[in-house]
Scaffold this active site. Structure first.
Site, PDB file in Angstrom:
ATOM      1  N   GLY A 165       0.855  -1.190   0.000  1.00 41.39           N
ATOM      2  CA  GLY A 165       0.000   0.000   0.000  1.00 41.39           C
ATOM      3  C   GLY A 165       0.884   1.230   0.000  1.00 41.39           C
ATOM      4  NE  ARG A 188      -5.773  -7.563   0.150  1.00 39.97           N
ATOM      5  CZ  ARG A 188      -6.579  -6.729   0.780  1.00 39.97           C
ATOM      6  NH1 ARG A 188      -7.655  -7.183   1.332  1.00 39.97           N
ATOM      7  NH2 ARG A 188      -6.331  -5.432   0.860  1.00 39.97           N
ATOM      8  NE  ARG A 249      -3.336  -1.810  14.067  1.00 38.91           N
ATOM      9  CZ  ARG A 249      -2.851  -0.593  13.838  1.00 38.91           C
ATOM     10  NH1 ARG A 249      -1.542  -0.410  13.740  1.00 38.91           N
ATOM     11  NH2 ARG A 249      -3.643   0.445  13.699  1.00 38.91           N
ATOM     12  CD  GLU A 278       0.704  -3.129  19.889  1.00 40.34           C
ATOM     13  OE1 GLU A 278       1.572  -3.669  19.170  1.00 40.34           O
ATOM     14  OE2 GLU A 278       0.276  -1.980  19.689  1.00 40.34           O
ATOM     15  CG  HIS A 296       1.898   0.537  17.874  1.00 39.07           C
ATOM     16  ND1 HIS A 296       0.838  -0.338  17.860  1.00 39.07           N
ATOM     17  CD2 HIS A 296       1.752   1.281  16.742  1.00 39.07           C
ATOM     18  CE1 HIS A 296       0.093  -0.136  16.792  1.00 39.07           C
ATOM     19  NE2 HIS A 296       0.639   0.846  16.082  1.00 39.07           N
TER      20      HIS A 296
HETATM   21  C1  DGY Z   1      -1.805   3.566  12.806  1.00 40.87           C
HETATM   22  O1  DGY Z   1      -2.060   4.721  12.483  1.00 40.87           O
HETATM   23  O2  DGY Z   1      -2.472   2.599  12.421  1.00 40.87           O
HETATM   24  C2  DGY Z   1      -0.644   3.386  13.717  1.00 40.87           C
HETATM   25  O3  DGY Z   1      -0.275   2.048  13.802  1.00 40.87           O
HETATM   26  C3  DGY Z   1      -0.988   3.930  15.094  1.00 40.87           C
HETATM   27  O4  DGY Z   1      -1.985   3.112  15.664  1.00 40.87           O
END
Ligand code: DGY
Length: 339
Positions: A165, A188, A249, A278, A296
């Site tokens: 992306g 994908r 994630r 997390e 994160h």
């Molecule tokens: C997002 O913007 O998805 C970052 O991982 C912060 O949560």
């Protein structure tokens, strides 16, 4: 009509800001709506979140608060859920759409900052920055050594981007243009040929990517389909000299399987900004030397976090039909609910 009721100030909608955010960003909301904030930045349990949402028309969330069908049923006045994160796996968008609730996320504004971080984490992992710093800080450095913390090169190596992306493309651009890397990607859907050509990136199957890449970077959104996209079987395909970086994630990588692969040196090292469960981190990852761990923070530069928060406010004001943007939330995920 009773003249006194004509003059009555219209009731201002209520908005809950579920986490502590920049005061000037909250002030933009305060101008127009009644705001309840979370100044202590507490993580509210679900019943508490639901309680605070009673009578609220909008909620400002981050990537953590769970917005599901049960919450929507318990908060019938809710009209807009606006997140300052780009990832929205914490929000059940179809349930929101069914309930007529507008949902927005915060794409684009964080792309370059997050790509910077992904690249930095990949480099720190390849060049063993954290491990060598821990060694130095703990007073173990006595002399220079010929292969001391010798890692792997980034320049000229093969970069494998899983998920192509906006952020994946920005990482590939850095690798190809800045570091002379060869870029392969798996997604994908394949990018249009002209985009591939512009990036200098080649589409390959997932297995080929894992076998070929010197540095694998994961940037796919989390969904049921991407849960444990990289587990023991995938790690077994990688080169023993390869690194794995995850800025997407938690849950996309099987952290227990990764810890085993790192322990057994089946891959060289990992850089992780996101974790399953997390802020709890798999204990084996915490004790391993060959993994760089960050909490994160991939999108966390001050200008970008401000831009993300402001975009969530733009969406909220528009969804609640306030001000110049009324009715046109700039990054709605389900604009159809506004008709
Ligand atoms: C997002 O913007 O998805 C970052 O991982 C912060 O949560």
């Amino acid at each position: 009509m009773n003249p006194s009721s004509e003059r009555r100030t219209p009731i201002r909608p209520g908005v809950l800001v579920a986490r502590a955010v920049f005061p000037d960003v909250v002030a933009r909301l305060v101008e127009h709506v009644d705001v309840e904030t979370n100044d202590n930045d507490e993580i509210w349990p679900q019943p508490e979140l639901i309680r605070r949402l009673q009578g609220k028309a909008g909620v400002f969330v981050t990537g953590g608060e769970k917005i599901d069908a049960a919450l929507l049923a318990a908060c019938p006045g809710l009209r807009a859920v606006c997140s300052m994160a780009v990832g929205y796996n914490n929000i059940d968008v179809p349930a929101c759409t069914a309930a007529g609730v507008l949902v927005s996320n915060a794409p684009d504004v964080l792309t370059e900052t997050t790509a910077d971080f992904g690249f930095a984490l990949m480099m720190a992992t390849a060049r063993r920055i954290s491990e060598s710093e821990r060694f130095l800080r703990s007073g173990q450095w006595r002399h220079w050594g010929v292969d001391m913390f010798a890692g792997s090169d980034v320049h000229g190596a093969t970069l494998g981007v899983l998920g192509m992306g906006r952020i994946g493309q920005a990482i590939a651009r850095r690798g190809v243009l800045g570091f002379g890397m060869k870029a392969i990607y798996h997604n994908r859907s394949r990018l249009p040929e002209a985009v591939e050509h512009g990036l200098g990136a080649r589409h390959v199957g997932k297995e080929e990517l894992l076998r070929e890449a010197d540095h694998v970077v994961i940037v796919v959104p989390y969904s049921a389909a991407s849960h444990h996209l990289v587990g023991a079987a995938e790690l077994a395909l990688m080169k023993p000299t390869a690194t794995l970086t995850n800025i997407a994630r938690g849950g996309i990588v099987d952290d227990a399987a990764l810890a085993r692969a790192l322990q057994e040196r089946r891959i060289a090292a990992a850089g992780l900004d996101v974790f399953e469960g997390e802020p709890v981190v798999h204990p084996d990852l915490l004790s391993l030397p060959n993994v760089v761990l960050t909490p994160h923070i991939a999108s966390s530069s001050l200008p970008t976090r401000r831009a993300m928060a402001n975009l969530a406010v733009d969406n909220l004001l528009a969804a609640l039909r306030i001000g110049q943007q009324a009715g046109r939330p700039p990054t709605a995920l389900n604009p159809e609910v506004l008709g």
